[in-house]
Scaffold this motif. Structure first.
Motif, PDB file in Angstrom:
ATOM      1  N   ALA A  98       0.995  -5.803   2.263  1.00  0.00           N
ATOM      2  CA  ALA A  98      -0.156  -6.648   2.605  1.00  0.00           C
ATOM      3  C   ALA A  98      -0.018  -8.050   2.030  1.00  0.00           C
ATOM      4  O   ALA A  98      -0.489  -9.007   2.627  1.00  0.00           O
ATOM      5  CB  ALA A  98      -1.444  -5.994   2.113  1.00  0.00           C
TER       6      ALA A  98
ATOM      7  N   PRO B 188      -6.214 -14.719  10.134  1.00  0.00           N
ATOM      8  CA  PRO B 188      -6.586 -13.768  11.179  1.00  0.00           C
ATOM      9  C   PRO B 188      -6.780 -12.356  10.601  1.00  0.00           C
ATOM     10  O   PRO B 188      -6.480 -12.119   9.429  1.00  0.00           O
ATOM     11  CB  PRO B 188      -5.392 -13.807  12.136  1.00  0.00           C
ATOM     12  N   ASN B 189      -7.261 -11.448  11.404  1.00  0.00           N
ATOM     13  CA  ASN B 189      -7.435 -10.065  10.953  1.00  0.00           C
ATOM     14  C   ASN B 189      -6.119  -9.481  10.473  1.00  0.00           C
ATOM     15  O   ASN B 189      -5.091  -9.676  11.103  1.00  0.00           O
ATOM     16  CB  ASN B 189      -7.963  -9.188  12.095  1.00  0.00           C
TER      17      ASN B 189
ATOM     18  N   TYR C  96       0.841  -1.195   0.000  1.00  0.00           N
ATOM     19  CA  TYR C  96       0.000   0.000   0.000  1.00  0.00           C
ATOM     20  C   TYR C  96       0.880   1.250   0.000  1.00  0.00           C
ATOM     21  O   TYR C  96       2.055   1.201   0.408  1.00  0.00           O
ATOM     22  CB  TYR C  96      -0.942   0.003   1.217  1.00  0.00           C
TER      23      TYR C  96
ATOM     24  N   SER D   4       2.716  -0.207   4.000  1.00  0.00           N
ATOM     25  CA  SER D   4       2.446  -1.537   4.569  1.00  0.00           C
ATOM     26  C   SER D   4       2.396  -2.590   3.457  1.00  0.00           C
ATOM     27  O   SER D   4       1.792  -2.381   2.408  1.00  0.00           O
ATOM     28  CB  SER D   4       1.174  -1.541   5.422  1.00  0.00           C
TER      29      SER D   4
ATOM     30  N   SER E 130       0.904   3.594   1.906  1.00  0.00           N
ATOM     31  CA  SER E 130       1.374   3.899   3.259  1.00  0.00           C
ATOM     32  C   SER E 130       2.664   3.155   3.585  1.00  0.00           C
ATOM     33  O   SER E 130       3.300   3.422   4.609  1.00  0.00           O
ATOM     34  CB  SER E 130       0.313   3.474   4.270  1.00  0.00           C
TER      35      SER E 130
ATOM     36  N   ALA F  87      -4.517 -10.300   7.787  1.00  0.00           N
ATOM     37  CA  ALA F  87      -3.673 -11.280   7.089  1.00  0.00           C
ATOM     38  C   ALA F  87      -3.482 -10.943   5.616  1.00  0.00           C
ATOM     39  O   ALA F  87      -2.461 -11.276   5.021  1.00  0.00           O
ATOM     40  CB  ALA F  87      -4.293 -12.673   7.217  1.00  0.00           C
ATOM     41  N   GLY F  88      -4.496 -10.297   5.018  1.00  0.00           N
ATOM     42  CA  GLY F  88      -4.422  -9.976   3.589  1.00  0.00           C
ATOM     43  C   GLY F  88      -5.579 -10.552   2.780  1.00  0.00           C
ATOM     44  O   GLY F  88      -5.546 -10.514   1.550  1.00  0.00           O
ATOM     45  N   LYS F  89      -6.614 -11.042   3.440  1.00  0.00           N
ATOM     46  CA  LYS F  89      -7.738 -11.663   2.734  1.00  0.00           C
ATOM     47  C   LYS F  89      -8.470 -10.641   1.859  1.00  0.00           C
ATOM     48  O   LYS F  89      -8.676 -10.874   0.673  1.00  0.00           O
ATOM     49  CB  LYS F  89      -8.727 -12.285   3.746  1.00  0.00           C
ATOM     50  N   SER F  90      -8.861  -9.529   2.460  1.00  0.00           N
ATOM     51  CA  SER F  90      -9.638  -8.541   1.697  1.00  0.00           C
ATOM     52  C   SER F  90      -8.800  -7.911   0.592  1.00  0.00           C
ATOM     53  O   SER F  90      -9.321  -7.591  -0.483  1.00  0.00           O
ATOM     54  CB  SER F  90     -10.184  -7.442   2.616  1.00  0.00           C
TER      55      SER F  90
HETATM   56  P1  ADP Z   1      -7.854  -9.052   6.196  1.00  0.00           P
HETATM   57  O1  ADP Z   1      -8.956  -8.855   5.225  1.00  0.00           O
HETATM   58  O2  ADP Z   1      -7.227 -10.408   6.130  1.00  0.00           O
HETATM   59  O3  ADP Z   1      -8.247  -8.712   7.605  1.00  0.00           O
HETATM   60  P2  ADP Z   1      -6.575  -6.855   4.785  1.00  0.00           P
HETATM   61  O4  ADP Z   1      -6.348  -7.369   3.420  1.00  0.00           O
HETATM   62  O5  ADP Z   1      -7.724  -5.929   4.991  1.00  0.00           O
HETATM   63  O6  ADP Z   1      -6.644  -8.060   5.824  1.00  0.00           O
HETATM   64  O7  ADP Z   1      -5.265  -6.103   5.271  1.00  0.00           O
HETATM   65  C1  ADP Z   1      -3.958  -6.626   5.088  1.00  0.00           C
HETATM   66  C2  ADP Z   1      -2.935  -5.600   5.538  1.00  0.00           C
HETATM   67  O8  ADP Z   1      -2.958  -4.482   4.667  1.00  0.00           O
HETATM   68  C3  ADP Z   1      -3.173  -5.059   6.940  1.00  0.00           C
HETATM   69  O9  ADP Z   1      -1.934  -4.858   7.557  1.00  0.00           O
HETATM   70  C4  ADP Z   1      -3.882  -3.749   6.677  1.00  0.00           C
HETATM   71  O10 ADP Z   1      -3.624  -2.846   7.717  1.00  0.00           O
HETATM   72  C5  ADP Z   1      -3.245  -3.283   5.390  1.00  0.00           C
HETATM   73  N1  ADP Z   1      -4.183  -2.473   4.601  1.00  0.00           N
HETATM   74  C6  ADP Z   1      -5.408  -2.873   4.167  1.00  0.00           C
HETATM   75  N2  ADP Z   1      -5.999  -1.886   3.462  1.00  0.00           N
HETATM   76  C7  ADP Z   1      -5.142  -0.847   3.448  1.00  0.00           C
HETATM   77  C8  ADP Z   1      -5.176   0.485   2.877  1.00  0.00           C
HETATM   78  N3  ADP Z   1      -6.219   0.912   2.161  1.00  0.00           N
HETATM   79  N4  ADP Z   1      -4.083   1.251   3.087  1.00  0.00           N
HETATM   80  C9  ADP Z   1      -3.020   0.824   3.800  1.00  0.00           C
HETATM   81  N5  ADP Z   1      -2.925  -0.389   4.354  1.00  0.00           N
HETATM   82  C10 ADP Z   1      -3.976  -1.235   4.183  1.00  0.00           C
END
Ligand code: ADP
Ligand code: MG
Length: 308
Positions: free
Chosen positions: A19, A38-39, A13, A17, A15, A41-44
């Motif tokens: 993912a 887990p929360n 991302y 991070s 930012s 993890a990168g699923k979404s």
């Molecule tokens: P999950 O769905 O498994 O809970 P996410 O895919 O939402 O996980 O997130 C994976 C990682 O990416 C996390 O560390 C989250 O903080 C980061 N992340 C998710 N969306 C964004 C975003 N829009 N900007 C910056 N970091 C993001």
């Protein structure tokens, strides 16, 4: 034909991070596949990339052979998603939420109206068809999102935590519905952090943690790794003499509560025979925790130790 093929997918991302660190996934047509983790993890993120709501950093994704970089429309035409967050227009009538969705996919209005009726009925929302989405309860909103995803009759349906925060009755209703849909030929990918859900529904699973796939297997062989289970027995009376019980790994939590570890090679029946030889009846039996949950937690914590 693979419904989904993901190769070496990464996402960083803006930012900073990271993912996804290079994940591979193969989902065959007809599969019911769970992406567990887990929360955070990168699923979404993975799902967001597959349906092109999120830009990937590198790697490839194809849906039924359509590479999203080459033929995004082809990929999209096979695919529907039920996102984790509600994202329909809350002021629109719910019938229109479906009809307009069909419209974006070029489905003629007459057909769209028929399908809206079909899927709103299936989701128990037909009598709400003229209400605005904002009037619906949380569970109804979730069902509306599912009905909307179905109106295009996708070959691949992806649901991102569809039962998070949903009451048990609706959860079971959705399970039944999704199972039927899969039996009729729709490939389904589900992200969830409920292991029980994956166990009930899914044929194959991948576990993702900190942006890596740490396990990719079928549900049956995953479960077969659970060769020890911990059981709690409520005894009718305190255990005094305990002949032949040493072969079982047990300890007493209190006078009448026994915690016991049973190996797959041992049968519960043998335990009951020994207890009854000791003149002890069992009033109640339960699993200490969900066995799958234990295995999942072990895997995730091993992965965390390894990466430190
Ligand atoms: P999950 O769905 O498994 O809970 P996410 O895919 O939402 O996980 O997130 C994976 C990682 O990416 C996390 O560390 C989250 O903080 C980061 N992340 C998710 N969306 C964004 C975003 N829009 N900007 C910056 N970091 C993001
Ligand atoms: Mg998520």
């Amino acid at each position: 034909m693979q419904a989904l093929s993901v190769k070496n997918l990464t996402k960083q991302y803006a930012s900073g991070s990271v993912a996804l660190k290079g994940i591979d996934l193969e989902v065959a047509e007809g599969d019911f596949f769970a992406l567990l983790g887990p929360n955070g993890a990168g699923k979404s993120t993975t799902i967001g990339i597959i349906c092109s709501l999120v830009n990937k950093t590198s790697g490839t994704v194809s849906v039924f052979g359509h590479d999203i970089d080459v033929d995004l429309d082809g990929a999209k035409s096979c695919l529907s998603i039920v996102p984790q967050e509600m994202n329909f227009n809350p002021f629109e009538k719910i019938a229109d939420v479906l009809i307009n969705q069909a419209g974006y996919y070029g489905i003629p209005r007459k057909i769209a109206e028929k399908r809206a009726e079909l899927y709103l009925t299936k989701m128990g929302l037909w009598d709400k068809r003229n209400s605005a989405g904002l009037r619906l309860s949380g569970g109804m909103k979730r069902r509306l999102m599912i009905a909307r995803a179905l109106v295009t009759q996708p070959r691949l349906l992806i649901l991102d935590e569809p039962t998070a925060g949903v009451d048990i009755e609706l959860r079971h209703l959705l399970w039944k519905f999704l199972r039927e849909l899969n039996e009729q030929g729709t490939t389904i990918i589900l992200t969830t952090h409920y292991l029980e859900e994956a166990e009930h529904l899914c044929k194959n699973i991948a576990i993702i943690d900190q942006g890596d796939i740490i396990e990719n297997t079928n549900m049956k062989s995953f479960i077969s790794r659970l060769n020890i289970q911990t059981i709690i027995l409520e005894l009718e009376k305190p255990l005094e003499l305990a002949n032949n019980l040493e072969q079982f790994h047990y300890h007493m939590l209190d006078e009448t509560t026994m915690e016991i570890k049973i190996h797959q090679s041992q049968s519960l029946n043998d335990l009951f025979i020994v207890l009854s030889q000791n003149g002890i009846k069992v009033k109640n039996l339960r699993n200490k925790t969900n066995r799958l949950e234990e295995l999942f937690i072990d895997l995730i914590s091993e992965n965390n130790n390894g990466s430190e």
